[in-house]
Design a protein around this motif. Structure first.
Motif, short mmCIF file in Angstrom:
data_model
loop_
_atom_site.label_atom_id
_atom_site.label_comp_id
_atom_site.label_asym_id
_atom_site.label_seq_id
_atom_site.Cartn_x
_atom_site.Cartn_y
_atom_site.Cartn_z
N CYS A 25 0.83 -1.21 0.00
CA CYS A 25 0.00 0.00 0.00
C CYS A 25 0.86 1.25 0.00
N ARG A 26 1.89 1.26 0.85
CA ARG A 26 2.72 2.45 1.00
C ARG A 26 3.60 2.72 -0.22
N PHE A 27 4.19 1.66 -0.77
CA PHE A 27 5.19 1.86 -1.82
C PHE A 27 4.69 1.56 -3.24
N TRP A 28 3.42 1.12 -3.36
CA TRP A 28 2.92 0.89 -4.72
C TRP A 28 1.51 1.42 -4.92
N ARG A 49 8.47 4.64 -10.08
CA ARG A 49 9.13 3.34 -9.98
C ARG A 49 9.11 2.88 -8.52
N PHE A 50 8.84 1.61 -8.34
CA PHE A 50 8.66 1.05 -6.99
C PHE A 50 9.81 1.42 -6.07
N LEU A 51 9.46 1.95 -4.91
CA LEU A 51 10.35 2.27 -3.81
C LEU A 51 11.23 3.49 -4.07
N ILE A 52 11.95 3.54 -5.21
CA ILE A 52 12.96 4.58 -5.43
C ILE A 52 12.43 5.76 -6.23
N GLY A 53 11.24 5.66 -6.80
CA GLY A 53 10.73 6.78 -7.60
C GLY A 53 11.62 7.07 -8.78
N LYS A 239 22.06 9.71 -1.45
CA LYS A 239 21.78 8.75 -2.51
C LYS A 239 21.11 7.48 -1.97
N SER A 240 21.21 7.27 -0.66
CA SER A 240 20.69 6.03 -0.09
C SER A 240 19.53 6.23 0.86
N THR A 241 19.10 7.48 1.08
CA THR A 241 18.07 7.73 2.08
C THR A 241 16.71 7.19 1.68
N VAL A 242 16.50 6.89 0.39
CA VAL A 242 15.20 6.32 0.00
C VAL A 242 15.08 4.86 0.41
N ILE A 243 16.19 4.24 0.82
CA ILE A 243 16.16 2.85 1.28
C ILE A 243 15.83 2.86 2.77
N PRO A 244 14.67 2.34 3.18
CA PRO A 244 14.28 2.39 4.59
C PRO A 244 15.33 1.74 5.48
#
Length: 517
Positions: A25-28, A49-53, A239-244
């Motif tokens: 729900c949150r990422f898609w 795009r999933f997760l990373i936009g 560059k990595s902050t989008v990765i939880p």
């Protein structure tokens, strides 16, 4: 299989399914729903795009542009913000991109920008800074509502003109040391080559250390060095902050970043506690920013009728001190660096600025009142701020349904104001928007453009930068003292490569040839 084991498996399966559904729900599902909603209103952009936009595409273009310098020109937009430049060209001046799973709507309409930045109806708030970013950027700039209003009320008096006058000796001392060092570097032929970018970083770090912490100047310089390193680490981490959860991993960058944050926090706490002791004993001058801030904090507590409870805690003061460093040091260093580059390219304006400085001050030490009479120098600084704004974008967030012009924005959408694109927009500034023409500010900011003015190097509205007068006085004073003693031109080794590392910086430095007058 026992009943207990069966129940455990069912519970585990339900938990797994619940977590999976939440992530889905949150990422898609939610981003795709928002994407459709925005497209129905004509706001288009690249596919989510999933997760990373669209972060990967953005950093790929930035990396590509940074692989080589650009031609010597002030048309910097394609290099500095290549993804936004392409986005606006392809999808229009109101378009959308994705930072992770968050949509960012780009707006370039002056009326809508004013509506967002004045925020009269309270529909917009500052976008949340990541935990990583808060190590560098904290205090007033991230607060909202009553806390922001309280901190702004306390901090404002420290930046009044009369208080800034009291800091002039600190400005003079730091600038004089810079000029002396440069004069010693000049060889027998009366010239030398210097990279002025680190020189101005050291100058403004020196100024903010003296003006913010007075007698604790040496500890202040130590904080400056830590915060400079923290800024470099922040960009690497971005560059990595989008990765939880990435910030929790024991990487080399994360370990060093956490260590610096703790060191800065401890240094500031010791300085503030020592200042509190001195204030109680009546043995302290309030001519520095820390003293003025603590004095204003104490007065505000008394005026609010609760003298035993200070309006800002030690933690609050620490955050404001960290912000002094980032905003006070970085902005002026960038402004002075790009001013030297611009005047090295355009010798006519360099000569006019020098003539004005000599007419106002001669060879004497510049004073506060004289800086207000430097019309040409002010025009030049404004034009540099237009072409090379320290912050390339301003971002706000919606937290409820918002009507912005003809569009409706739901909660959870970011609105991005691309300052650097606006400052180079021919529709606002004319066909010569990419040219260095200080004369456009000859009648002030309000008449500088062909139609509606969007000149926002320090922001706009109630959240306009509280330290803009501090930055401008420091820049005028430093530039005046340089013009009194040196002429300058670009070195053959200079590579024109503006890039964003939190702020707009010269990627390969700014090599200038100084000539003693």
């Amino acid at each position: 299989m026992s009943v207990f084991l069966f129940i455990s498996l069912v519970i585990s399966a339900l938990l797994f399914l619940t977590c999976t559904l939440r992530l889905f729900c949150r990422f898609w599902w939610k981003p795709k729903k928002l994407e459709r909603y925005l497209r129905q209103q004509g706001i288009k952009g690249p596919t989510y795009r999933f997760l990373i936009g669209n972060v990967r595409e953005e950093f790929s273009l930035i990396k590509q542009e940074r692989s080589k310098p650009m031609n010597l020109s002030h048309a910097i937009v394609p290099r500095v913000v290549p993804f936004l430049h392409r986005l606006v060209k392809e999808y229009g001046k109101m378009s959308v991109t994705w930072f992770g799973n968050t949509p960012r709507v780009i707006i370039m309409d002056p009326e809508l920008i004013r509506e967002v930045l004045t925020n009269k109806l309270g529909h917009f708030k500052k976008s949340k800074f990541s935990r990583v970013a808060r190590a560098l950027i904290s205090g007033l700039v991230i607060h909202e509502g009553e806390k922001w209003a309280k901190h702004r009320r306390i901090i404002n008096p420290a930046f009044h003109q009369e208080k800034l006058k009291r800091m002039l000796p600190a400005f003079h001392t730091s600038c004089y040391e810079l000029i002396t060092r440069w004069e010693e570097s000049v060889g027998s032929d009366g010239s030398c080559e210097l990279d002025v970018w680190p020189e101005f970083q050291n100058l403004t770090g020196d100024v903010i250390s003296r003006t913010a912490f007075g007698s604790s100047y040496k500890q202040g310089m130590q904080i400056f060095q830590y915060q400079t390193e923290q800024a470099r680490l922040l960009f690497r981490a971005a560059k990595s902050t989008v990765i939880p959860g990435y910030r929790f991993l024991p990487t080399e960058v994360n370990i060093r970043r956490n260590k610096i944050e703790k060191e800065v926090h401890a240094l500031l706490r010791r300085m503030i506690e020592q200042r509190e002791k001195e204030m109680k004993m009546g043995n302290v001058s309030n001519d520095d920013l820390l003293g003025l801030l603590m004095e204003s904090n104490f007065k505000d507590s008394q005026e609010q009728g609760n003298p035993d409870s200070v309006a800002m805690t030690i933690e609050d003061v620490i955050d404001e001190c960290k912000l002094f460093y980032f905003a006070g040091q970085e902005t002026t260093a960038i402004l002075l660096t790009w001013t030297m580059v611009a005047l090295s390219i355009d010798h006519k304006w360099q000569m006019q600025a020098r003539e004005e400085v000599l007419q106002v001050f001669g060879r004497n030490k510049p004073d506060f009142d004289g800086t207000n009479r430097l019309k040409i120098v002010t025009m030049i600084l404004y034009e540099v701020l237009r072409l090379y704004p320290p912050a390339t974008a301003i971002v706000r967030s919606t937290y409820k349904n918002v009507k912005l012009g003809d569009i409706a924005l739901p909660p959870g959408v970011e609105v991005s104001i691309p300052v650097v694109l606006l400052h180079h927009d021919p529709e606002i500034w004319g066909e010569d928007a990419d040219e260095f023409k200080p004369e456009r500010f000859s009648e002030g900011v309000s008449k500088a453009s062909k139609n509606q003015v969007i000149f926002i190097p320090f922001g706009w509205g109630p959240r306009i930068c509280v330290g803009q007068n501090f930055a401008m006085i420091e820049a005028k004073l430093a530039l005046a003292m340089i013009l009194q003693r040196f002429s300058f031109e670009l070195s053959p080794s200079y590579a024109h490569a503006p890039c964003t590392v939190v702020t707009l910086q010269p990627q390969h430095g700014a090599q200038i040839i100084l000539r003693r007058l």
